[in-house]
Design a protein around this motif. Structure first.
Motif, PDB file in Angstrom:
ATOM      1  N   TRP A 122     -10.096  -5.393  -9.077  1.00  0.00           N
ATOM      2  CA  TRP A 122      -9.415  -4.497  -8.135  1.00  0.00           C
ATOM      3  C   TRP A 122      -9.126  -5.201  -6.813  1.00  0.00           C
ATOM      4  O   TRP A 122      -8.051  -5.076  -6.257  1.00  0.00           O
ATOM      5  CB  TRP A 122     -10.267  -3.267  -7.848  1.00  0.00           C
ATOM      6  N   THR A 123     -10.130  -5.951  -6.325  1.00  0.00           N
ATOM      7  CA  THR A 123      -9.918  -6.610  -5.035  1.00  0.00           C
ATOM      8  C   THR A 123      -8.888  -7.730  -5.145  1.00  0.00           C
ATOM      9  O   THR A 123      -8.373  -8.186  -4.132  1.00  0.00           O
ATOM     10  CB  THR A 123     -11.223  -7.215  -4.466  1.00  0.00           C
ATOM     11  N   LEU A 124      -8.602  -8.169  -6.373  1.00  0.00           N
ATOM     12  CA  LEU A 124      -7.551  -9.168  -6.556  1.00  0.00           C
ATOM     13  C   LEU A 124      -6.179  -8.511  -6.644  1.00  0.00           C
ATOM     14  O   LEU A 124      -5.191  -9.158  -6.971  1.00  0.00           O
ATOM     15  CB  LEU A 124      -7.822  -9.992  -7.816  1.00  0.00           C
ATOM     16  N   GLY A 125      -6.144  -7.201  -6.399  1.00  0.00           N
ATOM     17  CA  GLY A 125      -4.871  -6.495  -6.365  1.00  0.00           C
ATOM     18  C   GLY A 125      -4.408  -6.007  -7.728  1.00  0.00           C
ATOM     19  O   GLY A 125      -3.290  -5.524  -7.868  1.00  0.00           O
ATOM     20  N   VAL A 126      -5.255  -6.140  -8.741  1.00  0.00           N
ATOM     21  CA  VAL A 126      -4.870  -5.725 -10.092  1.00  0.00           C
ATOM     22  C   VAL A 126      -5.168  -4.221 -10.243  1.00  0.00           C
ATOM     23  O   VAL A 126      -6.287  -3.786  -9.959  1.00  0.00           O
ATOM     24  CB  VAL A 126      -5.635  -6.546 -11.151  1.00  0.00           C
TER      25      VAL A 126
ATOM     26  N   ALA B  51     -13.907  -3.787   1.736  1.00  0.00           N
ATOM     27  CA  ALA B  51     -13.165  -4.143   0.527  1.00  0.00           C
ATOM     28  C   ALA B  51     -12.541  -2.918  -0.142  1.00  0.00           C
ATOM     29  O   ALA B  51     -11.735  -3.060  -1.047  1.00  0.00           O
ATOM     30  CB  ALA B  51     -14.082  -4.863  -0.450  1.00  0.00           C
ATOM     31  N   PRO B  79      -8.576  -0.800  -2.773  1.00  0.00           N
ATOM     32  CA  PRO B  79      -8.832  -2.247  -2.677  1.00  0.00           C
ATOM     33  C   PRO B  79      -7.586  -3.064  -3.028  1.00  0.00           C
ATOM     34  O   PRO B  79      -7.349  -4.108  -2.431  1.00  0.00           O
ATOM     35  CB  PRO B  79      -9.944  -2.492  -3.693  1.00  0.00           C
ATOM     36  N   GLN B  80      -6.810  -2.544  -3.972  1.00  0.00           N
ATOM     37  CA  GLN B  80      -5.608  -3.268  -4.394  1.00  0.00           C
ATOM     38  C   GLN B  80      -4.595  -3.418  -3.261  1.00  0.00           C
ATOM     39  O   GLN B  80      -3.845  -4.379  -3.207  1.00  0.00           O
ATOM     40  CB  GLN B  80      -4.917  -2.540  -5.564  1.00  0.00           C
ATOM     41  N   GLU B  81      -4.574  -2.422  -2.361  1.00  0.00           N
ATOM     42  CA  GLU B  81      -3.564  -2.417  -1.295  1.00  0.00           C
ATOM     43  C   GLU B  81      -4.014  -3.161  -0.042  1.00  0.00           C
ATOM     44  O   GLU B  81      -3.299  -3.183   0.945  1.00  0.00           O
ATOM     45  CB  GLU B  81      -3.241  -0.972  -0.889  1.00  0.00           C
ATOM     46  N   ILE B  84      -7.045  -8.487   0.249  1.00  0.00           N
ATOM     47  CA  ILE B  84      -8.271  -9.169   0.620  1.00  0.00           C
ATOM     48  C   ILE B  84      -8.610 -10.202  -0.448  1.00  0.00           C
ATOM     49  O   ILE B  84      -8.094 -10.142  -1.565  1.00  0.00           O
ATOM     50  CB  ILE B  84      -9.461  -8.185   0.715  1.00  0.00           C
ATOM     51  N   CYS B  86     -12.112 -11.495  -2.139  1.00  0.00           N
ATOM     52  CA  CYS B  86     -13.555 -11.264  -2.134  1.00  0.00           C
ATOM     53  C   CYS B  86     -14.249 -12.301  -2.987  1.00  0.00           C
ATOM     54  O   CYS B  86     -13.808 -12.617  -4.084  1.00  0.00           O
ATOM     55  CB  CYS B  86     -13.885  -9.896  -2.727  1.00  0.00           C
ATOM     56  N   PHE B 105      -5.556 -14.692 -11.969  1.00  0.00           N
ATOM     57  CA  PHE B 105      -5.738 -13.280 -12.365  1.00  0.00           C
ATOM     58  C   PHE B 105      -5.030 -12.314 -11.423  1.00  0.00           C
ATOM     59  O   PHE B 105      -4.428 -11.342 -11.851  1.00  0.00           O
ATOM     60  CB  PHE B 105      -7.232 -12.951 -12.425  1.00  0.00           C
ATOM     61  N   GLY B 106      -5.110 -12.575 -10.137  1.00  0.00           N
ATOM     62  CA  GLY B 106      -4.512 -11.654  -9.168  1.00  0.00           C
ATOM     63  C   GLY B 106      -3.099 -12.024  -8.765  1.00  0.00           C
ATOM     64  O   GLY B 106      -2.544 -11.450  -7.834  1.00  0.00           O
ATOM     65  N   ARG B 155      -4.484 -15.661  -3.498  1.00  0.00           N
ATOM     66  CA  ARG B 155      -3.493 -14.641  -3.111  1.00  0.00           C
ATOM     67  C   ARG B 155      -3.121 -14.723  -1.638  1.00  0.00           C
ATOM     68  O   ARG B 155      -2.354 -13.906  -1.155  1.00  0.00           O
ATOM     69  CB  ARG B 155      -4.041 -13.238  -3.387  1.00  0.00           C
TER      70      ARG B 155
END
Lengths: 224, 370
Positions: A122-126, B51, B79-81, B84, B86, B105-106, B155
């Motif tokens: 989620w924190t990777l924007g996925v 986060a 968190p997606q918006e 960040i 982490c 992945f991101g 990212r």
């Protein structure tokens, strides 16, 4: 051997397992990750077919889909014929009957996925949906296969529900287990033995797949 | 000022302390903010709120021009918006993906060429070239740590969040990577928040440091400053100054004060404005042990006492001394043998004037009114 019954049963089991894959995954996801305090109510309903006598479940399904119920009337008015004693009715009943056999292995597997991996995604924007398919499902592969195979195998052997909801119509609702029962009633033990052996062989190979996939002993319900 | 991060939040858990944090830090030039405190202080809760993995009951978070959370006006960025990066304590690398798969992945929203370029860029930066096809399980702890960092920075996040970035490593690797991480954070130029309970890590990595304890933020400042000049005894305890004892200023002259501590007199740097009631803070590393009867040294504070206990802390030993009050010293094993530091042995503890830090203490008013 009654090939019509065998093919019908395989078709029923395949469709049931496939549909349960589609509706079971989101239900299992919700059951695993929801923080709703009344979640146990839904959990219990999903598990109900495990303990309910098939005839009782079959009876309620019959009443629910019959022409007396609003749903039954609606279905009949749309499709043109009532749902009970048809293949579609049988499929509907099978899906409910095998629901826990799909949902529980899915939920067990989801529950074992490290939450930190999900949060990392989620924190990777996925998005949550992409995280589900890119991460949660691959990590739960064994559980997903187990659920699919168990719901398939469980549908193969159903008897009480089939009898209540489907009746015994050749080529429409006569499944292998009903056929075996009929053969025994007709004192044709040879015929019954052949079909029974085939069912045993299919069930055994299906379980082989599950155990080979899992190595770990299959737990029937997520342990939290 | 828009280029600033403002955090003000309160998050409670049933049966636990409410975590409250309020701080602001400039984002230009990019800085490393350390969130320092013992475990259970609420550092990770603050980090998780930042986060977007935890939702505080009350809170406001703004990073640059973006408001991430405002419970008053109901703004809740997922968190997606938040854009960040982490890095989690145990790295949380995806076992289903290769090193490259983890890093990329991101980056799903980028075109394939740009994605490849980014992966190449960060693998080179973090010296992971050649390991792209390996699985996280095949890597050493240090390599996993670098993959986790590469994934977090690929990212180009607005804010980098590192939770105990070095704690999962063994000590030698930790010491080595501490320096590397410092350089890397400088090179990246991304505002970063680092949670740690290791004061060496805090000193090594931080530009700013916020000390937390029991759910509250106690002090914020440059790490050295916070360590050497804790605001009060509570902060002094948290930052690991082993000896924090109440004392009383007797007299002051020429920027030096004489403090009375449990019968002993100590000379320290300070003025009368601190006192009269103070806490005397002495770090164990600053205490020098001598045998009784040694010739005079430049250390002005020489306390005679007895060794009470000796405990091991890795390569070094911690010696507890009773010299009217309890004082801790850190010595090497050879020093212990040379000085015969066994329980009950007489010893002289020498502390340089500059190594004694005085923290003002609330004086009790009862004696004054009586």
């Amino acid at each position: 051997m009654n090939w019509t019954a065998i093919i019908l049963t395989l078709k029923l089991a395949t469709l049931t397992a496939a549909i349960l894959l589609v509706i079971g995954l989101p239900i299992a996801y919700w059951l695993t990750f929801s923080r709703w305090r009344w979640k146990f109510l839904v959990e219990s309903v999903v598990a109900l077919p495990l303990v309910l006598p098939p005839t009782v479940l079959g009876f309620y399904i019959l009443v629910a889909i019959g022409p007396q119920s609003p749903f039954g009337r609606f279905y009949a008015s749309v499709v043109g014929h009532p749902l009970p004693f048809t293949f579609e009715g049988l499929l509907f009943a099978s899906i409910l009957y095998s629901l826990p056999f799909a949902v529980q292995p899915f939920a067990t597997a989801f529950d074992q996925v490290d939450r930190r991996l999900i949060e990392a995604s989620w924190t990777l924007g996925v998005s949550r949906l992409r995280t589900f398919f890119k991460l949660i499902v691959p990590l739960s592969r064994a559980g997903v296969v187990t659920g699919f195979v168990l719901s398939f195998a469980h549908t193969l052997g159903e008897f009480g529900v089939v009898l209540m909801v489907g009746g015994n119509i050749e080529g429409e609702t006569r499944t292998v287990s009903i056929d075996i029962y009929d053969e025994v009633q007709a004192i044709n033990y040879i015929g019954a033995a052949k079909t029974a052996l085939l069912l045993l062989a299919i069930s055994y190979s299906v379980l082989l797949v599950v155990y080979a996939m899992n190595r770990k002993v299959w737990a029937p319900w997520p342990q939290r | 000022m828009a280029s600033e991060m403002i955090v003000d939040l309160a998050k409670s858990f049933p049966g636990r302390l409410t975590v409250e944090a309020q701080f602001r830090i400039a984002l230009e030039p990019p800085r490393v903010l350390i969130l320092f405190g013992p475990s259970g202080a609420g550092k990770t809760t603050v980090l998780r709120c930042l986060a977007g993995l935890e939702w505080p009951e009350r809170g406001f978070i703004r990073v640059g021009p973006q408001v991430w959370l405002d419970t008053v006006s109901g703004i809740r960025r997922s968190p997606q918006e938040r854009e960040i990066g982490c890095m989690f304590q145990e790295y949380a690398l995806f076992p289903t993906h290769s090193v490259e798969g983890n890093i990329a992945f991101g980056l799903g929203s980028l075109p394939a060429i740009e994605r490849k370029r980014r992966v190449r860029e960060v693998t080179a930066l973090l010296q992971l070239t050649g390991m792209e096809d390996q699985r996280p399980g095949e890597l050493s702890g240090g390599q996993q740590q670098r993959v986790a960092l590469a994934r977090a920075v690929a990212r180009r996040p607005r804010l980098l969040i590192l939770d105990e970035p070095l704690s999962a490593l063994d000590l030698p690797t930790r010491v080595k990577l501490r320096g590397e991480l410092r350089n890397l954070l400088g090179q990246l130029g991304i505002p970063s928040l680092v949670v740690t309970h290791d004061w060496e890590e805090a000193l090594a990595l931080g530009d700013q440091m916020a000390v937390m304890k029991a759910g509250r933020l106690l002090q914020m400042g440059a790490p050295q400053q916070v360590f050497s000049q804790p605001k009060d005894a509570e902060v002094a305890k948290v930052v690991g100054i082993e000896t924090v004892i109440p004392g009383r200023i007797l007299e002051s002259a020429n920027g030096l004060v004489t403090v009375e501590v449990a019968g002993a007199q100590l000379l320290a740097v300070g003025t009368e404005e601190l006192g009269p009631e103070v806490f005397v803070c002495i770090r164990a590393e600053d205490v020098i042990l001598e045998t009784v009867g040694t010739a005079a040294t430049s250390a002005r504070n020489r306390l005679t006492g007895t060794v009470r206990e000796v405990s091991s802390m890795g390569a070094l030993l911690r010696v507890g001394i009773d010299c009217g009050f309890s004082l801790s010293a850190i010595v090497t094993r050879s020093a212990m043998e040379d000085l015969h530091l066994v329980s009950g042995a007489p010893v002289v503890a020498a502390v340089k004037t500059g190594a004694i830090h005085l923290v003002p203490r609330q004086s009790s008013r009862t004696s004054v009114t009586a």
